[in-house]
Design an enzyme around this catalytic site. Sequence first.
Site, PDB file in Angstrom:
ATOM      1  N   HIS A 125      70.478  41.749  26.036  1.00  0.00           N
ATOM      2  CA  HIS A 125      71.763  41.235  26.566  1.00  0.00           C
ATOM      3  C   HIS A 125      71.724  39.711  26.520  1.00  0.00           C
ATOM      4  O   HIS A 125      71.034  39.070  27.311  1.00  0.00           O
ATOM      5  CB  HIS A 125      71.973  41.709  28.017  1.00  0.00           C
ATOM      6  CG  HIS A 125      73.301  41.289  28.584  1.00  0.00           C
ATOM      7  ND1 HIS A 125      74.152  42.169  29.208  1.00  0.00           N
ATOM      8  CD2 HIS A 125      73.928  40.085  28.635  1.00  0.00           C
ATOM      9  CE1 HIS A 125      75.236  41.535  29.606  1.00  0.00           C
ATOM     10  NE2 HIS A 125      75.124  40.260  29.273  1.00  0.00           N
ATOM     11  N   HIS A 176      74.029  35.903  25.580  1.00  0.00           N
ATOM     12  CA  HIS A 176      75.230  35.144  25.198  1.00  0.00           C
ATOM     13  C   HIS A 176      74.811  33.981  24.317  1.00  0.00           C
ATOM     14  O   HIS A 176      74.049  33.111  24.749  1.00  0.00           O
ATOM     15  CB  HIS A 176      75.945  34.621  26.447  1.00  0.00           C
ATOM     16  CG  HIS A 176      76.435  35.712  27.329  1.00  0.00           C
ATOM     17  ND1 HIS A 176      77.682  36.282  27.180  1.00  0.00           N
ATOM     18  CD2 HIS A 176      75.827  36.389  28.331  1.00  0.00           C
ATOM     19  CE1 HIS A 176      77.820  37.254  28.078  1.00  0.00           C
ATOM     20  NE2 HIS A 176      76.716  37.346  28.788  1.00  0.00           N
ATOM     21  N   LEU A 177      75.292  33.985  23.079  1.00  0.00           N
ATOM     22  CA  LEU A 177      74.933  32.914  22.146  1.00  0.00           C
ATOM     23  C   LEU A 177      76.067  31.921  21.911  1.00  0.00           C
ATOM     24  O   LEU A 177      75.846  30.889  21.282  1.00  0.00           O
ATOM     25  CB  LEU A 177      74.499  33.502  20.800  1.00  0.00           C
ATOM     26  CG  LEU A 177      73.110  34.141  20.752  1.00  0.00           C
ATOM     27  CD1 LEU A 177      72.855  34.769  19.387  1.00  0.00           C
ATOM     28  CD2 LEU A 177      72.022  33.123  21.080  1.00  0.00           C
ATOM     29  N   ARG A 178      77.286  32.253  22.366  1.00  0.00           N
ATOM     30  CA  ARG A 178      78.444  31.377  22.137  1.00  0.00           C
ATOM     31  C   ARG A 178      78.675  31.164  20.636  1.00  0.00           C
ATOM     32  O   ARG A 178      78.253  31.970  19.816  1.00  0.00           O
ATOM     33  CB  ARG A 178      78.295  30.026  22.854  1.00  0.00           C
ATOM     34  CG  ARG A 178      77.837  30.108  24.305  1.00  0.00           C
ATOM     35  CD  ARG A 178      78.714  30.969  25.168  1.00  0.00           C
ATOM     36  NE  ARG A 178      78.364  30.806  26.582  1.00  0.00           N
ATOM     37  CZ  ARG A 178      78.582  31.718  27.509  1.00  0.00           C
ATOM     38  NH1 ARG A 178      79.125  32.881  27.194  1.00  0.00           N
ATOM     39  NH2 ARG A 178      78.259  31.475  28.771  1.00  0.00           N
ATOM     40  N   ASN A 187      81.869  38.113  24.241  1.00  0.00           N
ATOM     41  CA  ASN A 187      82.913  37.447  25.048  1.00  0.00           C
ATOM     42  C   ASN A 187      83.143  35.997  24.622  1.00  0.00           C
ATOM     43  O   ASN A 187      83.058  35.077  25.413  1.00  0.00           O
ATOM     44  CB  ASN A 187      82.603  37.542  26.548  1.00  0.00           C
ATOM     45  CG  ASN A 187      81.310  36.832  26.949  1.00  0.00           C
ATOM     46  OD1 ASN A 187      80.384  36.720  26.143  1.00  0.00           O
ATOM     47  ND2 ASN A 187      81.237  36.365  28.176  1.00  0.00           N
ATOM     48  N   LYS A 224      81.123  46.649  24.360  1.00  0.00           N
ATOM     49  CA  LYS A 224      80.991  46.084  25.704  1.00  0.00           C
ATOM     50  C   LYS A 224      82.275  46.267  26.493  1.00  0.00           C
ATOM     51  O   LYS A 224      83.360  45.903  26.042  1.00  0.00           O
ATOM     52  CB  LYS A 224      80.659  44.581  25.598  1.00  0.00           C
ATOM     53  CG  LYS A 224      80.473  43.866  26.933  1.00  0.00           C
ATOM     54  CD  LYS A 224      79.186  44.252  27.622  1.00  0.00           C
ATOM     55  CE  LYS A 224      79.104  43.699  29.041  1.00  0.00           C
ATOM     56  NZ  LYS A 224      78.626  42.323  29.099  1.00  0.00           N
ATOM     57  N   HIS A 259      79.788  45.884  32.008  1.00  0.00           N
ATOM     58  CA  HIS A 259      79.765  44.924  33.115  1.00  0.00           C
ATOM     59  C   HIS A 259      80.271  45.691  34.325  1.00  0.00           C
ATOM     60  O   HIS A 259      81.463  45.956  34.445  1.00  0.00           O
ATOM     61  CB  HIS A 259      80.632  43.698  32.823  1.00  0.00           C
ATOM     62  CG  HIS A 259      80.539  42.672  33.920  1.00  0.00           C
ATOM     63  ND1 HIS A 259      79.865  41.482  33.784  1.00  0.00           N
ATOM     64  CD2 HIS A 259      80.988  42.694  35.204  1.00  0.00           C
ATOM     65  CE1 HIS A 259      79.916  40.814  34.924  1.00  0.00           C
ATOM     66  NE2 HIS A 259      80.588  41.531  35.806  1.00  0.00           N
ATOM     67  N   HIS A 317      72.796  44.064  33.345  1.00  0.00           N
ATOM     68  CA  HIS A 317      72.374  43.186  34.451  1.00  0.00           C
ATOM     69  C   HIS A 317      72.578  43.852  35.820  1.00  0.00           C
ATOM     70  O   HIS A 317      73.336  43.369  36.657  1.00  0.00           O
ATOM     71  CB  HIS A 317      73.064  41.818  34.393  1.00  0.00           C
ATOM     72  CG  HIS A 317      74.527  41.835  34.016  1.00  0.00           C
ATOM     73  ND1 HIS A 317      75.477  42.553  34.702  1.00  0.00           N
ATOM     74  CD2 HIS A 317      75.187  41.212  33.020  1.00  0.00           C
ATOM     75  CE1 HIS A 317      76.643  42.362  34.139  1.00  0.00           C
ATOM     76  NE2 HIS A 317      76.497  41.560  33.112  1.00  0.00           N
ATOM     77  N   LEU A 376      77.378  36.080  37.406  1.00  0.00           N
ATOM     78  CA  LEU A 376      78.029  37.343  37.764  1.00  0.00           C
ATOM     79  C   LEU A 376      77.351  38.488  37.041  1.00  0.00           C
ATOM     80  O   LEU A 376      77.081  38.359  35.847  1.00  0.00           O
ATOM     81  CB  LEU A 376      79.527  37.297  37.396  1.00  0.00           C
ATOM     82  CG  LEU A 376      80.375  36.441  38.339  1.00  0.00           C
ATOM     83  CD1 LEU A 376      81.782  36.256  37.787  1.00  0.00           C
ATOM     84  CD2 LEU A 376      80.432  37.062  39.737  1.00  0.00           C
ATOM     85  N   ASP A 414      70.725  38.076  29.873  1.00  0.00           N
ATOM     86  CA  ASP A 414      72.052  37.562  30.234  1.00  0.00           C
ATOM     87  C   ASP A 414      72.045  36.039  30.242  1.00  0.00           C
ATOM     88  O   ASP A 414      72.806  35.418  30.980  1.00  0.00           O
ATOM     89  CB  ASP A 414      72.532  38.114  31.585  1.00  0.00           C
ATOM     90  CG  ASP A 414      74.039  37.952  31.756  1.00  0.00           C
ATOM     91  OD1 ASP A 414      74.746  37.780  30.739  1.00  0.00           O
ATOM     92  OD2 ASP A 414      74.509  37.987  32.902  1.00  0.00           O
ATOM     93  N   HIS A 464      76.380  27.268  29.737  1.00  0.00           N
ATOM     94  CA  HIS A 464      77.650  26.587  30.004  1.00  0.00           C
ATOM     95  C   HIS A 464      77.374  25.096  30.073  1.00  0.00           C
ATOM     96  O   HIS A 464      76.315  24.677  30.563  1.00  0.00           O
ATOM     97  CB  HIS A 464      78.233  27.018  31.363  1.00  0.00           C
ATOM     98  CG  HIS A 464      78.802  28.400  31.376  1.00  0.00           C
ATOM     99  ND1 HIS A 464      80.040  28.702  30.864  1.00  0.00           N
ATOM    100  CD2 HIS A 464      78.293  29.555  31.842  1.00  0.00           C
ATOM    101  CE1 HIS A 464      80.278  29.995  31.029  1.00  0.00           C
ATOM    102  NE2 HIS A 464      79.235  30.553  31.616  1.00  0.00           N
TER     103      HIS A 464
END
Length: 345
Positions: free
Chosen positions: A13, A15-17, A41, A99, A136, A174, A219, A247, A251
């Site tokens: 899980h 997030h690579l953007r 996302n 997802k 989620h 998560h 979150l 996760d 940011h």
Amino acid sequence: MQRLSLIQPDDWHLHLRDGEALRAVVGDSARQFARAVVMPNLDPPVTTVAEAEAYRRRILAALPKDSAFRPLMTLYLTDHTSEEEIQRAAAHPDIIGVKLYPSGATTNSAAGVTHIGRRDPVFAAMERHGLPLLVHGEVTDPAVDVFDREAVFIDTVLNPLLERFPDLPLVLEHVTTRQGVEFVGTAGARVAATLTAHHLLMNRNALFRGGLRPHHYCLPVLKRESHRQALLEAATSGDSRFFLGTDSAPHARRRKESACGCAGIYTAHAAMELYAEAFEQAGALDRLEAFASRNGPAFYGLPVNRQTITLVRESWRVPERYVLGADDLVPLRAGEELYWKLITP
Ligand code: DOR
Ligand code: ZN
């Protein structure tokens, strides 16, 4: 123990953007993990097989030279995802799941599902094709206490969903509560959960230690200590349905240190070191390899990696910041010492 060699782990899980941020962070994951499940996302979200393929190509182009890192892609479920798209995703070698973000639950979830019960034809297609649903697991009703949203989601959404689709492969992403751990524990072999390093290492006091700590906000939000203990027990239990998913969610610092800071903790810079710390605290370093390197592949029906990684007991200081395009990024434990160190071959 001074030295720990493990089968190379995977991150189930992540997030690579995209764009500059992707180029800034992907190397951190590729240094440790052979594969990662990449969350969809983005803004706009990755909703089709064609978009996932294009995103995958951008990730490959952003990798350090000669990296063998393999991104495993996911589709973002919306109110409009078709059964045909599910069929295409199931047949695609680089797409591993779909997802589910309840609309409004978290970062870039506005395009998520508004009425989960209305997506039953899509869940039926996923069940038919054996394509995992990655969830989620939080309700979005503002009347529900933010610390109870996972438990209420399990009662009101997940249990009914599995009653309707008992063979649907499902990952509670998560997981943060004892109720989440129990949900997986009593479900069948097709239900699993990922656990983050930050939920294994911190309870909700970390949000308020000496003042408000935006870099500990994620979150689902951190929970009380008894829940953290339940997560540690699950991760170290030997139950193969619990596995590693960082996760890690980068940011820009300005967006975290703000009057309305966004959710996400960056851990990819030291993911394996942080998990080693959690497992060592639980006296279970001998269980880390199964959790990080074996259980995930077993759930997804993929081979275990052939390479190994090595962690040594050596303290190092985490940088205060990393560069993130035009902004910067504050990693978990910024400026603090870590006691495990990944050595690169
Ligand atoms: O803390 C989080 N950050 N939780 C999520 O569910 C999304 C993620 C992100 O994309 O920043
Ligand atoms: Zn996530």
